[in-house]
Motif scaffolding. Structure first.
Motif, PDB file in Angstrom:
ATOM      1  N   ILE A   4       6.352 -74.625   7.274  1.00 17.32           N
ATOM      2  CA  ILE A   4       6.850 -73.924   8.447  1.00 17.32           C
ATOM      3  C   ILE A   4       6.098 -74.523   9.636  1.00 17.32           C
ATOM      4  N   GLY A   5       6.830 -75.087  10.558  1.00 16.48           N
ATOM      5  CA  GLY A   5       6.216 -75.847  11.644  1.00 16.48           C
ATOM      6  C   GLY A   5       6.883 -77.203  11.766  1.00 16.48           C
ATOM      7  N   SER A   6       7.431 -77.688  10.669  1.00 13.33           N
ATOM      8  CA  SER A   6       8.246 -78.905  10.676  1.00 13.33           C
ATOM      9  C   SER A   6       9.615 -78.559  11.235  1.00 13.33           C
ATOM     10  N   THR A   7      10.081 -79.348  12.187  1.00 15.46           N
ATOM     11  CA  THR A   7      11.352 -79.004  12.840  1.00 15.46           C
ATOM     12  C   THR A   7      12.544 -79.283  11.929  1.00 15.46           C
ATOM     13  N   TYR A   8      12.586 -80.472  11.330  1.00 15.48           N
ATOM     14  CA  TYR A   8      13.751 -80.801  10.503  1.00 15.48           C
ATOM     15  C   TYR A   8      13.842 -79.923   9.263  1.00 15.48           C
ATOM     16  N   SER A   9      12.712 -79.324   8.843  1.00 13.61           N
ATOM     17  CA  SER A   9      12.767 -78.431   7.681  1.00 13.61           C
ATOM     18  C   SER A   9      13.693 -77.247   7.928  1.00 13.61           C
ATOM     19  N   TYR A  10      13.898 -76.888   9.196  1.00 14.84           N
ATOM     20  CA  TYR A  10      14.845 -75.800   9.495  1.00 14.84           C
ATOM     21  C   TYR A  10      16.194 -76.051   8.828  1.00 14.84           C
ATOM     22  N   LEU A  11      16.710 -77.264   9.004  1.00 17.16           N
ATOM     23  CA  LEU A  11      18.036 -77.568   8.457  1.00 17.16           C
ATOM     24  C   LEU A  11      18.043 -77.384   6.940  1.00 17.16           C
ATOM     25  N   THR A  12      17.003 -77.861   6.291  1.00 15.39           N
ATOM     26  CA  THR A  12      16.952 -77.778   4.833  1.00 15.39           C
ATOM     27  C   THR A  12      16.774 -76.344   4.364  1.00 15.39           C
ATOM     28  N   VAL A  13      15.885 -75.616   5.024  1.00 13.18           N
ATOM     29  CA  VAL A  13      15.644 -74.210   4.662  1.00 13.18           C
ATOM     30  C   VAL A  13      16.956 -73.426   4.673  1.00 13.18           C
ATOM     31  N   GLU A  36       0.213 -71.305  15.192  1.00 10.93           N
ATOM     32  CA  GLU A  36      -0.200 -70.619  13.960  1.00 10.93           C
ATOM     33  C   GLU A  36       0.450 -71.209  12.709  1.00 10.93           C
ATOM     34  N   LEU A  37       0.576 -72.524  12.695  1.00 14.08           N
ATOM     35  CA  LEU A  37       1.189 -73.197  11.541  1.00 14.08           C
ATOM     36  C   LEU A  37       0.463 -72.862  10.238  1.00 14.08           C
ATOM     37  N   VAL A  38      -0.843 -72.852  10.267  1.00 17.33           N
ATOM     38  CA  VAL A  38      -1.592 -72.652   9.020  1.00 17.33           C
ATOM     39  C   VAL A  38      -1.339 -71.257   8.458  1.00 17.33           C
ATOM     40  N   LEU A  39      -1.430 -70.252   9.290  1.00 24.62           N
ATOM     41  CA  LEU A  39      -1.184 -68.885   8.815  1.00 24.62           C
ATOM     42  C   LEU A  39       0.260 -68.731   8.318  1.00 24.62           C
ATOM     43  N   ALA A  40       1.192 -69.296   9.057  1.00 24.81           N
ATOM     44  CA  ALA A  40       2.604 -69.206   8.637  1.00 24.81           C
ATOM     45  C   ALA A  40       2.775 -69.730   7.214  1.00 24.81           C
ATOM     46  N   ASN A  41       2.041 -70.794   6.876  1.00 20.03           N
ATOM     47  CA  ASN A  41       2.198 -71.389   5.551  1.00 20.03           C
ATOM     48  C   ASN A  41       1.298 -70.756   4.494  1.00 20.03           C
ATOM     49  N   GLN A  42       0.201 -70.151   4.904  1.00 22.07           N
ATOM     50  CA  GLN A  42      -0.561 -69.343   3.935  1.00 22.07           C
ATOM     51  C   GLN A  42       0.305 -68.172   3.475  1.00 22.07           C
ATOM     52  N   VAL A  43       1.016 -67.573   4.409  1.00 22.29           N
ATOM     53  CA  VAL A  43       1.938 -66.494   4.043  1.00 22.29           C
ATOM     54  C   VAL A  43       3.021 -67.033   3.104  1.00 22.29           C
ATOM     55  N   GLY A  65      13.772 -68.088  19.384  1.00 16.48           N
ATOM     56  CA  GLY A  65      12.685 -68.628  20.205  1.00 16.48           C
ATOM     57  C   GLY A  65      11.316 -68.002  19.973  1.00 16.48           C
ATOM     58  N   GLN A  66      11.126 -67.339  18.827  1.00 16.27           N
ATOM     59  CA  GLN A  66       9.828 -66.709  18.519  1.00 16.27           C
ATOM     60  C   GLN A  66       9.023 -67.611  17.586  1.00 16.27           C
ATOM     61  N   PRO A  67       7.846 -68.066  18.010  1.00 22.06           N
ATOM     62  CA  PRO A  67       7.051 -68.953  17.159  1.00 22.06           C
ATOM     63  C   PRO A  67       6.742 -68.300  15.810  1.00 22.06           C
ATOM     64  N   ALA A  68       6.831 -69.062  14.741  1.00 22.41           N
ATOM     65  CA  ALA A  68       6.477 -68.565  13.408  1.00 22.41           C
ATOM     66  C   ALA A  68       4.963 -68.430  13.293  1.00 22.41           C
ATOM     67  N   GLY A  69       4.514 -67.552  12.410  1.00 14.58           N
ATOM     68  CA  GLY A  69       3.086 -67.387  12.153  1.00 14.58           C
ATOM     69  C   GLY A  69       2.401 -66.392  13.069  1.00 14.58           C
ATOM     70  N   GLU A  70       3.150 -65.772  13.966  1.00 20.38           N
ATOM     71  CA  GLU A  70       2.586 -64.758  14.862  1.00 20.38           C
ATOM     72  C   GLU A  70       3.683 -63.732  15.163  1.00 20.38           C
ATOM     73  N   ASP A  71       3.265 -62.597  15.666  1.00 23.14           N
ATOM     74  CA  ASP A  71       4.252 -61.563  16.009  1.00 23.14           C
ATOM     75  C   ASP A  71       4.939 -61.867  17.330  1.00 23.14           C
ATOM     76  N   PRO A  72       6.224 -61.451  17.456  1.00 22.92           N
ATOM     77  CA  PRO A  72       6.974 -60.561  16.555  1.00 22.92           C
ATOM     78  C   PRO A  72       7.579 -61.235  15.325  1.00 22.92           C
TER      79      PRO A  72
END
Lengths: 197, 197
Positions: free
Chosen positions: A10-19, A87-94, A119-126
């Motif tokens: 989570i943090g990789s842009t192209y991974s969105y398409l694959t996810v 918060e890339l690291v926390l997003a991926n620990q989760v 438009g909400q960054p992953a790994g942090e609220d909301p």
């Protein structure tokens, strides 16, 4: 028939398409998929592989290319999304915890939707609480476990495993020792898993 | 219907795949193609975009990926090919002259064949003379003109034009102001040219 390991951060842009599309694509191909979160930022820093920083032309293209491809896949994006993720690291620990407990895919899809569509960054609220709730999880419980030594080690071990496989970016697909890099190689990876080489 | 400009540099590894297949793919799609050689090394140096130098994992993947894709396209490669090319600039000055005189495509295909299938670096002999002869040209005449002020300026102007379009790597495809990067985007570019957006 070998399965396919889907290595992403989570943090990789192209991974969105694959996810958003690997579930259907793999089901159609009859190939089982394991979702394998890792820390791609660590890998890319170690390997001095910095694709977008201080590269405005390539970055502008990346967003436009994702927008066009998202359109072909029927996805509705609002780009550019906030990038890079603080918060890339926390997003991926989760995500690592979720993969171990069986809700990693649902959380990851929700996190990318909030990030790329609202438009909400992953790994942090909301984003973080909303994505965990979408995956049926209690945010307070998960956040406590996500920063525990056990989960930190889980993500670090996965990252070492990815590097040992030869992975240098995300998304990547591993099929019986063969590595494919990029959302645009998903079809090649599925064909490989089907034995069509 | 808009045509497609195929921007490439002899010296780009992935351009091999496109050079060998764009003729058939574009003809099937009914899209006219202009071959536009430019100096991608200059662009990437200016933009600090260095994809493979000191990145052994990514470089190893690149060759394996090209080998697999070449296999799917029915091409027989001997990889890794010599890389990077010491004579990239001359190879593309010759291509620029060839594009102006109408033999650029034949020369480029022959140069890539010698490079990727026989291990002979492009832009120097024996590749250079053999590729020019395959394109029906006299090597002595072409080499004299390829280093003339006029041809040097032709390649430099094309390179400036590519940068003004937002191009940052090769191969790239330009369709009515829209840029697509990578051999794996050829199909997207042809669909775009057909109005399927």
């Amino acid at each position: 028939m070998p399965g396919l390991d889907f290595w992403y951060s989570i943090g990789s842009t192209y991974s969105y398409l694959t996810v958003m599309r690997i579930g259907d694509a793999a089901a159609q191909a009859g190939i089982p998929v394991r979702w394998r979160p890792f820390n791609v930022r660590h890998v890319m820093t170690v390997q001095n592989n910095i694709p977008f920083k201080d590269k405005p032309e390539k970055t502008a293209y990346m967003w436009r290319d994702i927008e066009r491809r998202a359109g072909r896949y029927g996805l509705h994006v609002r780009l550019p999304a906030p990038y890079p993720l603080p918060e890339l690291v926390l997003a991926n620990q989760v995500a690592a915890l979720g993969a171990a407990e069986g809700w990693g895919e649902a959380y990851t899809q929700a996190a990318y939707r909030c990030w790329f569509e609202a438009g909400q960054p992953a790994g942090e609220d909301p984003n973080l609480s909303a994505s965990l709730q979408a995956a049926g999880q209690d945010p307070a419980r998960v956040l406590a476990e996500a920063v525990s030594d056990k989960t930190v080690k889980m993500l670090a071990d996965a990252t070492e495993e990815a590097m040992a496989l030869g992975i240098f970016g995300a998304p990547s697909f591993a099929v019986a020792g063969e590595i494919f890099w990029g959302d645009d190689r998903l079809e090649d990876a599925l064909l490989w898993a089907q034995g069509k080489r």
